[in-house]
Design a protein around this motif. Structure first.
Motif, PDB file in Angstrom:
ATOM      1  N   GLN A 103       0.839  -1.193   0.000  1.00 28.02           N
ATOM      2  CA  GLN A 103       0.000   0.000   0.000  1.00 28.02           C
ATOM      3  C   GLN A 103       0.876   1.246   0.000  1.00 28.02           C
ATOM      4  O   GLN A 103       2.032   1.184  -0.382  1.00 28.02           O
ATOM      5  CB  GLN A 103      -0.954  -0.032   1.193  1.00 28.02           C
ATOM      6  N   GLY A 104       0.319   2.372   0.364  1.00 27.84           N
ATOM      7  CA  GLY A 104       1.076   3.616   0.402  1.00 27.84           C
ATOM      8  C   GLY A 104       1.374   4.108  -0.999  1.00 27.84           C
ATOM      9  O   GLY A 104       0.538   4.014  -1.901  1.00 27.84           O
ATOM     10  N   GLU A 105       2.556   4.595  -1.198  1.00 23.59           N
ATOM     11  CA  GLU A 105       2.973   5.157  -2.489  1.00 23.59           C
ATOM     12  C   GLU A 105       3.344   4.037  -3.449  1.00 23.59           C
ATOM     13  O   GLU A 105       4.459   3.935  -3.939  1.00 23.59           O
ATOM     14  CB  GLU A 105       4.134   6.138  -2.300  1.00 23.59           C
ATOM     15  N   ASN A 106       2.397   3.177  -3.703  1.00 22.71           N
ATOM     16  CA  ASN A 106       2.585   2.011  -4.554  1.00 22.71           C
ATOM     17  C   ASN A 106       1.306   1.809  -5.358  1.00 22.71           C
ATOM     18  O   ASN A 106       0.286   1.446  -4.795  1.00 22.71           O
ATOM     19  CB  ASN A 106       2.879   0.766  -3.711  1.00 22.71           C
ATOM     20  N   ALA A 107       1.363   2.081  -6.625  1.00 16.43           N
ATOM     21  CA  ALA A 107       0.201   1.871  -7.491  1.00 16.43           C
ATOM     22  C   ALA A 107       0.691   1.148  -8.742  1.00 16.43           C
ATOM     23  O   ALA A 107       1.178   1.763  -9.683  1.00 16.43           O
ATOM     24  CB  ALA A 107      -0.465   3.198  -7.849  1.00 16.43           C
ATOM     25  N   GLN A 108       0.595  -0.165  -8.699  1.00 12.33           N
ATOM     26  CA  GLN A 108       1.037  -0.984  -9.824  1.00 12.33           C
ATOM     27  C   GLN A 108      -0.085  -1.134 -10.830  1.00 12.33           C
ATOM     28  O   GLN A 108      -1.254  -1.182 -10.462  1.00 12.33           O
ATOM     29  CB  GLN A 108       1.493  -2.354  -9.332  1.00 12.33           C
ATOM     30  N   THR A 109       0.279  -1.226 -12.078  1.00 10.20           N
ATOM     31  CA  THR A 109      -0.717  -1.478 -13.115  1.00 10.20           C
ATOM     32  C   THR A 109      -0.975  -2.984 -13.185  1.00 10.20           C
ATOM     33  O   THR A 109      -0.167  -3.798 -12.721  1.00 10.20           O
ATOM     34  CB  THR A 109      -0.226  -0.982 -14.491  1.00 10.20           C
ATOM     35  N   ILE A 110      -2.086  -3.337 -13.762  1.00 11.28           N
ATOM     36  CA  ILE A 110      -2.397  -4.756 -13.954  1.00 11.28           C
ATOM     37  C   ILE A 110      -1.305  -5.411 -14.791  1.00 11.28           C
ATOM     38  O   ILE A 110      -0.870  -6.534 -14.514  1.00 11.28           O
ATOM     39  CB  ILE A 110      -3.779  -4.917 -14.603  1.00 11.28           C
ATOM     40  N   LEU A 111      -0.828  -4.697 -15.805  1.00 14.47           N
ATOM     41  CA  LEU A 111       0.239  -5.247 -16.649  1.00 14.47           C
ATOM     42  C   LEU A 111       1.508  -5.505 -15.849  1.00 14.47           C
ATOM     43  O   LEU A 111       2.179  -6.523 -16.046  1.00 14.47           O
ATOM     44  CB  LEU A 111       0.559  -4.301 -17.804  1.00 14.47           C
TER      45      LEU A 111
END
Length: 169
Positions: A103-111
């Motif tokens: 979580q936090g400053e982590n936003a991964q794409t599905i790809l």
């Protein structure tokens, strides 16, 4: 092993887990998705090494699909990201606790997640995703020993078996 008592007190805040899992190995923590285990692991690893590890695993990079508008995932490369975003005194090392559980400053794409799990399911080699069929490009995403791959692969299917355990008051 680490012990989960339902959360971790860090400075003046409690970071919660969805259960009290007791003493856990890494494989058990993966299977039960134990936040407390990964909070403790994140603190041991430290923010700088956690960020560098995420960069090495490709969490900062686009997956490289053959589409012009692929978005980059969010994963800070260094602590200077936090200094720029919140100011030098505007954040604490507790950010490692959120990052340690994805979580936090982590936003991964599905790809990006598909790329990561493809590498995990193979020998650590990622396959570049594509819309138009080409000869598959593969490159090593991460290095684990055979023993580490075997243990991690054995633990991951157990996450599907995990159901929330009732919280003990």
């Amino acid at each position: 092993p680490q012990t989960c008592n339902g959360g971790l007190q860090y400075v003046s805040r409690v970071f919660h887990c969805d259960g009290k899992h007791g003493s856990l190995s890494l494989a058990e923590a993966i299977a039960k998705s134990c936040n407390t285990y990964f909070y403790q692991l994140g603190l041991k690893v430290g923010l700088t090494r956690l960020l560098a590890g995420g960069v090495n695993l490709g969490f900062k990079d686009r997956a490289g699909i053959d589409l012009p508008e692929e978005r980059a995932p969010l994963w800070p490369a260094t602590t200077s990201y936090f200094d720029r975003r919140y100011g030098k005194s505007g954040w604490t090392s507790s950010v490692v606790l959120n990052l340690a559980i994805g979580q936090g400053e982590n936003a991964q794409t599905i790809l990006n997640m598909a790329r990561f799990y493809t590498a995990l399911a193979t020998d650590g080699t990622e396959a570049r995703p594509e819309v138009v069929k080409h000869a598959t490009e593969r490159k090593r995403l991460f290095q684990l020993t055979d023993k580490q791959f075997t243990a991690l692969r054995a633990a991951l299917p157990r996450t599907a078996e995990h159901t929330s355990e009732p919280q003990t008051p």
